[in-house]
Every structure is written in structure tokens, then in C-alpha cells.
Motif scaffolding. Sequence first.
Motif, PDB file in Angstrom:
ATOM      1  N   GLY A 272      43.904  41.995  42.797  1.00  0.00           N
ATOM      2  CA  GLY A 272      43.963  43.541  42.611  1.00  0.00           C
ATOM      3  C   GLY A 272      45.030  43.915  41.827  1.00  0.00           C
ATOM      4  N   ALA A 273      45.910  44.986  42.256  1.00  0.00           N
ATOM      5  CA  ALA A 273      46.864  45.519  41.424  1.00  0.00           C
ATOM      6  C   ALA A 273      48.435  44.761  41.655  1.00  0.00           C
ATOM      7  N   LYS A 274      48.315  43.466  42.400  1.00  0.00           N
ATOM      8  CA  LYS A 274      49.574  42.857  42.595  1.00  0.00           C
ATOM      9  C   LYS A 274      50.161  42.133  41.237  1.00  0.00           C
ATOM     10  N   THR A 275      51.240  42.089  41.301  1.00  0.00           N
ATOM     11  CA  THR A 275      51.896  41.263  40.301  1.00  0.00           C
ATOM     12  C   THR A 275      52.992  40.400  40.710  1.00  0.00           C
ATOM     13  N   HIS A 276      53.522  40.473  41.982  1.00  0.00           N
ATOM     14  CA  HIS A 276      54.360  39.774  42.846  1.00  0.00           C
ATOM     15  C   HIS A 276      53.803  39.464  43.954  1.00  0.00           C
TER      16      HIS A 276
ATOM     17  N   VAL B 284      58.307  36.958  44.226  1.00  0.00           N
ATOM     18  CA  VAL B 284      58.593  36.506  42.839  1.00  0.00           C
ATOM     19  C   VAL B 284      57.261  36.779  42.144  1.00  0.00           C
ATOM     20  N   PRO B 285      57.312  36.733  40.731  1.00  0.00           N
ATOM     21  CA  PRO B 285      55.924  37.092  39.901  1.00  0.00           C
ATOM     22  C   PRO B 285      55.062  36.233  40.211  1.00  0.00           C
ATOM     23  N   LEU B 286      53.987  36.624  40.317  1.00  0.00           N
ATOM     24  CA  LEU B 286      52.607  35.924  40.189  1.00  0.00           C
ATOM     25  C   LEU B 286      52.383  34.973  38.898  1.00  0.00           C
TER      26      LEU B 286
ATOM     27  N   ILE C  93      46.690  41.382  33.704  1.00  0.00           N
ATOM     28  CA  ILE C  93      47.575  40.476  34.427  1.00  0.00           C
ATOM     29  C   ILE C  93      48.558  42.088  34.960  1.00  0.00           C
ATOM     30  N   ILE C  94      49.229  42.907  34.130  1.00  0.00           N
ATOM     31  CA  ILE C  94      49.700  44.033  34.695  1.00  0.00           C
ATOM     32  C   ILE C  94      48.575  44.992  34.742  1.00  0.00           C
ATOM     33  N   PRO C  95      48.391  45.546  36.006  1.00  0.00           N
ATOM     34  CA  PRO C  95      47.335  46.224  36.189  1.00  0.00           C
ATOM     35  C   PRO C  95      47.463  47.568  35.312  1.00  0.00           C
TER      36      PRO C  95
END
Length: 141
Positions: free
Chosen positions: A64-68, A78-80, A38-40
Amino acid sequence: MTIPEKLRQQVVKEASYCCEYCKTSSRLTGTPLVMEHIIPRSLGGEDERENLAASCYRCNEFKGAKTHGIDPETGQLVPLFNPRNQIWNEHFIWVNGGTHMTGLTATGRATVISLRLNNDNLVEARTIWIESGWHPPLLNF
């Protein structure tokens, strides 16, 4: 670092063998789920239960490394969706008879866009699953 098999099995079992983002069953596709951070790791995320989600390969690759992500309605970053601390049906709903997911919140909308949860291939597969009575999944919350 390798995630212990027992932890992998726990995460997948708790997710009812479905991707925690698109809700596709690994039993439908015959493809095992992977561990999504969730947090890469690249941003300091660890191999702990609270940071792992069961994910199909497609969602894992698109996240991938996205969190937002960008909410298409407001244009805001915004947060994913975080399956560990958010409830799926508070952020998403099935529409068009179950072939498409719609985000109900800024997080839901940004996640649908960022993870391409309504791409043509997935919508086509859902159409077949609906005809067979396998979709949409029953969500027990």
C-alpha cells in the motif's frame, strides 16, 4: 497519471518478470505484474523509473502506501526494502527448502512482516512450485 507502456515493459523485463519483493514469477501465476510506487504517489512519489518496481498484486496491496515497517527483532521503525537501491539477497534468504523467506536485516525482517511474504496461501503455492522444480527462483546478482 498513467505510466507509459514502454516504461512498464522496461520495469517488468528488468525484474525478469518476477515480483521484486516476493520473487513470484508472473509466468507461474499467469497474472500480470503491476507498477508499485516505492515512494507512494500519496507521499509525493512520481512515475519515474527509479520509483517503480514490478510487483505482484498481493505484494502491492499489502505494501500500500507504506514506506517503513517495524523490525520484529528490535521493535524499531525501519525503511522497507527498496528494489531500486538495495540488493534482494543482502536482505532476504529462502528457508525451509524455499517455502519461506527470512529477513537477514532489519529492513528485510520488516518487509517480510509488512508485506506478509510468508502468508499461508503463498507458502502453499511455493510448496507446489518446489515440487514442480519451479521454485525457489535463481537469483542472479
